[in-house]
Design a protein around this motif. Structure first.
Motif, PDB file in Angstrom:
ATOM      1  N   ASP A  71       2.941  15.316  -7.356  1.00 15.42           N
ATOM      2  CA  ASP A  71       2.613  16.743  -7.263  1.00 15.42           C
ATOM      3  C   ASP A  71       3.876  17.600  -7.219  1.00 15.42           C
ATOM      4  O   ASP A  71       4.995  17.097  -7.127  1.00 15.42           O
ATOM      5  N   LYS A  72       3.677  18.919  -7.277  1.00 12.62           N
ATOM      6  CA  LYS A  72       4.784  19.874  -7.320  1.00 12.62           C
ATOM      7  C   LYS A  72       5.691  19.747  -6.091  1.00 12.62           C
ATOM      8  O   LYS A  72       6.915  19.786  -6.216  1.00 12.62           O
ATOM      9  N   ALA A  73       5.107  19.578  -4.914  1.00 10.92           N
ATOM     10  CA  ALA A  73       5.901  19.476  -3.693  1.00 10.92           C
ATOM     11  C   ALA A  73       6.791  18.231  -3.718  1.00 10.92           C
ATOM     12  O   ALA A  73       7.959  18.273  -3.314  1.00 10.92           O
ATOM     13  N   THR A  74       6.261  17.117  -4.198  1.00 11.54           N
ATOM     14  CA  THR A  74       7.037  15.881  -4.294  1.00 11.54           C
ATOM     15  C   THR A  74       8.169  16.041  -5.294  1.00 11.54           C
ATOM     16  O   THR A  74       9.306  15.622  -5.046  1.00 11.54           O
ATOM     17  N   LEU A  75       7.864  16.654  -6.448  1.00 13.06           N
ATOM     18  CA  LEU A  75       8.894  16.880  -7.467  1.00 13.06           C
ATOM     19  C   LEU A  75       9.977  17.830  -6.959  1.00 13.06           C
ATOM     20  O   LEU A  75      11.163  17.636  -7.239  1.00 13.06           O
TER      21      LEU A  75
ATOM     22  N   GLY B  62       0.785  -1.231   0.000  1.00 16.21           N
ATOM     23  CA  GLY B  62       0.000   0.000   0.000  1.00 16.21           C
ATOM     24  C   GLY B  62       0.816   1.280   0.000  1.00 16.21           C
ATOM     25  O   GLY B  62       0.259   2.373   0.006  1.00 16.21           O
ATOM     26  N   GLU B  63       2.126   1.173   0.002  1.00 17.44           N
ATOM     27  CA  GLU B  63       2.978   2.364  -0.002  1.00 17.44           C
ATOM     28  C   GLU B  63       3.649   2.514  -1.375  1.00 17.44           C
ATOM     29  O   GLU B  63       4.287   1.589  -1.863  1.00 17.44           O
ATOM     30  N   THR B  64       3.460   3.698  -1.961  1.00 20.93           N
ATOM     31  CA  THR B  64       4.067   3.974  -3.254  1.00 20.93           C
ATOM     32  C   THR B  64       5.378   4.708  -3.041  1.00 20.93           C
ATOM     33  O   THR B  64       5.461   5.624  -2.228  1.00 20.93           O
ATOM     34  N   LYS B  65       6.396   4.269  -3.778  1.00 28.11           N
ATOM     35  CA  LYS B  65       7.705   4.918  -3.720  1.00 28.11           C
ATOM     36  C   LYS B  65       8.102   5.344  -5.124  1.00 28.11           C
ATOM     37  O   LYS B  65       7.792   4.661  -6.094  1.00 28.11           O
ATOM     38  N   VAL B  66       8.770   6.480  -5.190  1.00 31.48           N
ATOM     39  CA  VAL B  66       9.366   6.900  -6.457  1.00 31.48           C
ATOM     40  C   VAL B  66      10.864   6.620  -6.344  1.00 31.48           C
ATOM     41  O   VAL B  66      11.493   6.922  -5.332  1.00 31.48           O
ATOM     42  N   ALA B  67      11.384   5.955  -7.366  1.00 29.30           N
ATOM     43  CA  ALA B  67      12.811   5.660  -7.427  1.00 29.30           C
ATOM     44  C   ALA B  67      13.416   6.517  -8.529  1.00 29.30           C
ATOM     45  O   ALA B  67      12.790   6.741  -9.565  1.00 29.30           O
ATOM     46  N   TYR B  68      14.620   7.000  -8.291  1.00 30.21           N
ATOM     47  CA  TYR B  68      15.307   7.796  -9.297  1.00 30.21           C
ATOM     48  C   TYR B  68      16.736   7.324  -9.447  1.00 30.21           C
ATOM     49  O   TYR B  68      17.344   6.805  -8.510  1.00 30.21           O
ATOM     50  N   VAL B  69      17.245   7.489 -10.644  1.00 25.03           N
ATOM     51  CA  VAL B  69      18.642   7.214 -10.955  1.00 25.03           C
ATOM     52  C   VAL B  69      19.125   8.369 -11.809  1.00 25.03           C
ATOM     53  O   VAL B  69      18.445   8.771 -12.760  1.00 25.03           O
ATOM     54  N   TRP B  70      20.265   8.914 -11.461  1.00 27.17           N
ATOM     55  CA  TRP B  70      20.913   9.954 -12.270  1.00 27.17           C
ATOM     56  C   TRP B  70      22.279   9.419 -12.666  1.00 27.17           C
ATOM     57  O   TRP B  70      23.114   9.139 -11.804  1.00 27.17           O
ATOM     58  N   ASP B  71      22.485   9.236 -13.957  1.00 29.16           N
ATOM     59  CA  ASP B  71      23.795   8.847 -14.456  1.00 29.16           C
ATOM     60  C   ASP B  71      24.501  10.108 -14.927  1.00 29.16           C
ATOM     61  O   ASP B  71      23.983  10.853 -15.760  1.00 29.16           O
TER      62      ASP B  71
END
Length: 173
Positions: free
Chosen positions: A124-128, A88-97
């Motif tokens: 949303d804007k705050a998350t970004l 039930g928990e959504t996560k955003v994952a990011y990778v910067w090469d």
């Protein structure tokens, strides 16, 4: 007369600031290394555009010279985003090469954090903004570290002559 003296000082300050803004292409970032943001994959266009805006703002706050993909830059960054949901928990994952000018990956920065969204399209804007700030903190830290590595000049070892018995002695004149 005192007013003219203050006006002259003010004009000198304004001129100094204006000249500082006109520096060459490799001098905008305190690290002296402009970074080209080439792409961000995995997000729909509206999210990608909003994230670029937030990254630009975060870069400005950290005095990192973030330029467009076609600009001259010492480093190029490509980003990748994804979301996943577990329990039930959504996560955003990011990778910067981060790639150097020879197109070799110099650094990979990665992370994830819980978000109040169910998919990447719902960020949303705050998350970004939070994602951009964390990402730019890491990129700025890398730039600072890479600059200190390239500007540090290792001390040359002292060269000493070796004496062997095969060399003739020097004649005195």
């Amino acid at each position: 007369m005192a007013g003219m003296k203050h006006a002259g000082r003010f004009a000198a300050l304004v001129l100094t600031a204006a000249l500082g803004a006109c520096q060459g292409s490799f001098s905008g970032s305190p690290e002296g290394v402009p970074v080209a943001l080439e792409s961000i994959d995995g997000a729909p266009t509206p999210i990608r555009t909003a994230l670029v805006d937030e990254l630009t703002s975060a870069a400005t706050d950290r005095k990192v010279d973030l330029v467009g993909a076609s600009a001259e830059a010492r480093y190029r960054v490509r980003g990748y985003l994804s979301t996943s949901t577990e329990d039930g928990e959504t996560k955003v994952a990011y990778v910067w090469d981060v790639f150097d000018s020879q197109k070799r990956r110099a650094k990979r920065l990665a992370g994830s954090s819980p978000v109040p969204a169910t998919s990447i399209s719902d960020l949303d804007k705050a998350t970004l903004a939070k994602l951009a700030q964390a990402s730019m903190d890491e990129i700025a830290e890398f730039l600072t570290a890479s600059k200190s590595e390239t500007t540090a000049t290792p001390e040359e070892p002292i060269q000493t002559a070796e004496i062997s018995g095969e060399e003739p002695p020097v004649a005195m004149q």
